[in-house]
Design a protein around this motif. Structure first.
Motif, PDB file in Angstrom:
ATOM      1  N   ALA A 227       4.938  -9.583 -34.285  1.00 57.59           N
ATOM      2  CA  ALA A 227       4.857  -8.646 -33.168  1.00 57.59           C
ATOM      3  C   ALA A 227       3.564  -7.833 -33.270  1.00 57.59           C
ATOM      4  O   ALA A 227       3.156  -7.400 -34.352  1.00 57.59           O
ATOM      5  CB  ALA A 227       6.066  -7.710 -33.176  1.00 57.59           C
ATOM      6  N   PHE A 231       2.991  -4.698 -28.363  1.00 58.55           N
ATOM      7  CA  PHE A 231       4.381  -5.017 -28.055  1.00 58.55           C
ATOM      8  C   PHE A 231       5.303  -3.891 -28.505  1.00 58.55           C
ATOM      9  O   PHE A 231       6.199  -3.470 -27.759  1.00 58.55           O
ATOM     10  CB  PHE A 231       4.777  -6.329 -28.750  1.00 58.55           C
ATOM     11  N   THR A 234       4.883  -0.908 -26.270  1.00 63.24           N
ATOM     12  CA  THR A 234       5.524  -1.120 -24.973  1.00 63.24           C
ATOM     13  C   THR A 234       7.024  -0.888 -25.049  1.00 63.24           C
ATOM     14  O   THR A 234       7.624  -0.286 -24.151  1.00 63.24           O
ATOM     15  CB  THR A 234       5.235  -2.533 -24.458  1.00 63.24           C
TER      16      THR A 234
END
Length: 316
Positions: A227, A231, A234
């Motif tokens: 990840a 990400f 977000t």
């Protein structure tokens, strides 16, 4: 297994799952609701949104009041007629009214009654003393067009020539004072709104850092499986947006309730003698008030995202 038991098992297998079991299948948020990013954050955002809406309402109310006050002052002129006795004052009033009737731009000119003028002096001179011992000047209220109001020198000269005891007041001094007071009130309300937004930023920064610290293991696992920081940021931003939206809606509802009760009190007659304009929440005012909780929600989410990105860039 008997035939009845087989049918019962098939019926149980085909039966729809309870609604609460369906919600259990939802993916859990990256940051749990408990802790710094949960209920306490919603409560704080509710208070921030409540204060932001009140600050926005104060700004709009001051703006409306200033517009009404200054528009009335810019459309009215006062002519005062002085004299040694009532006969001289009456002659001056007649001459002044003739001049006003002949002046282009004068919409209406009306003399105030002697009793009404004397009543204005009673708070300082006592009841009945003004009319008994003084030759009270006559007052003529004039409604004029903006064009005439901006160029009163010719009218002033004509009035002084027709009635030597006449003086003209265009209320420019009061207009300037009200305008300055209104600008000060607007600046104060806007300053409070900015302070609320700053407090929302600070709270969001603290909550985002606390959430990352409490879920350090989860963040580490996410990095191990590939990840990216964007990400994770977000996901955190989406979680904070949901929490901020809850708090913003609750704060907006509480503020509208408080403003509605305030409007009811003012319309009930408790503030009938107030110089403030009639207070009402509706129309475009609600649209402007909606901007306050929306701004609070967006500030919370964006600040959390930037905080997460900055924190992760230092740690990993």
């Amino acid at each position: 297994m008997t035939q009845e038991e087989s049918q019962a098992a098939e019926t149980e297998g085909d039966a729809p799952q309870p609604r609460w079991q369906l919600f259990r299948n939802r993916a859990a948020p990256l940051l749990p609701e408990a802790g710094a990013a949960g209920a306490p954050l919603v409560a704080v955002i509710t208070v921030m949104s409540f204060l932001a809406v009140l600050a926005m309402a104060s700004l709009l109310m001051v703006n409306r009041a200033a517009s009404e006050w200054t528009s009335e002052l810019r459309s009215e002129i006062t002519v005062q007629i002085k004299g040694a006795n009532e006969t001289e004052i009456a002659a001056g009033v007649s001459a002044a009214l003739r001049v006003l009737e002949e002046t282009e731009g004068v919409i209406e000119a009306e003399e105030r009654g002697r009793e009404e003028t004397a009543a204005l002096l009673e708070p300082w001179l006592g009841q009945g003393n003004a009319s008994a011992f003084l030759n009270i000047p006559a007052i003529i209220e004039v409604k004029a067009t903006p064009t005439l109001h901006d160029n009163l020198e010719l009218l002033r000269n004509r009035l002084e020539a027709a009635a030597p005891g006449a003086s003209l007041d265009d209320h420019s001094r009061w207009h300037d004072r009200l305008s300055n007071a209104a600008r000060s009130g607007q600046a104060m309300a806007f300053g409070v709104f900015l302070l609320v937004m700053g407090a929302a930023c600070a709270i969001s920064i603290f909550a985002a850092r606390a959430g990352l610290a409490a879920n350090h293991e989860i963040v580490s696992v996410l990095h191990l499986v590939g990840a990216t920081d964007d990400f994770i940021a977000t996901e955190v931003q989406r979680r904070f947006f949901i929490l901020g939206l809850r708090g913003a809606v609750l704060g907006l509802a509480a503020a509208l309730l408080a403003l509605g009760l305030t409007g009811m009190v003012m319309r009930s007659g408790l503030a009938a003698d107030s110089f403030l304009p009639e207070f009402s929440v509706g129309g475009f005012m609600i649209l402007w008030l909606l901007a306050a909780p929306v701004a609070t929600c967006l500030v919370t989410a964006l600040t959390a995202r930037l905080t997460v990105l900055k924190t992760l860039s230092r740690q990993y």
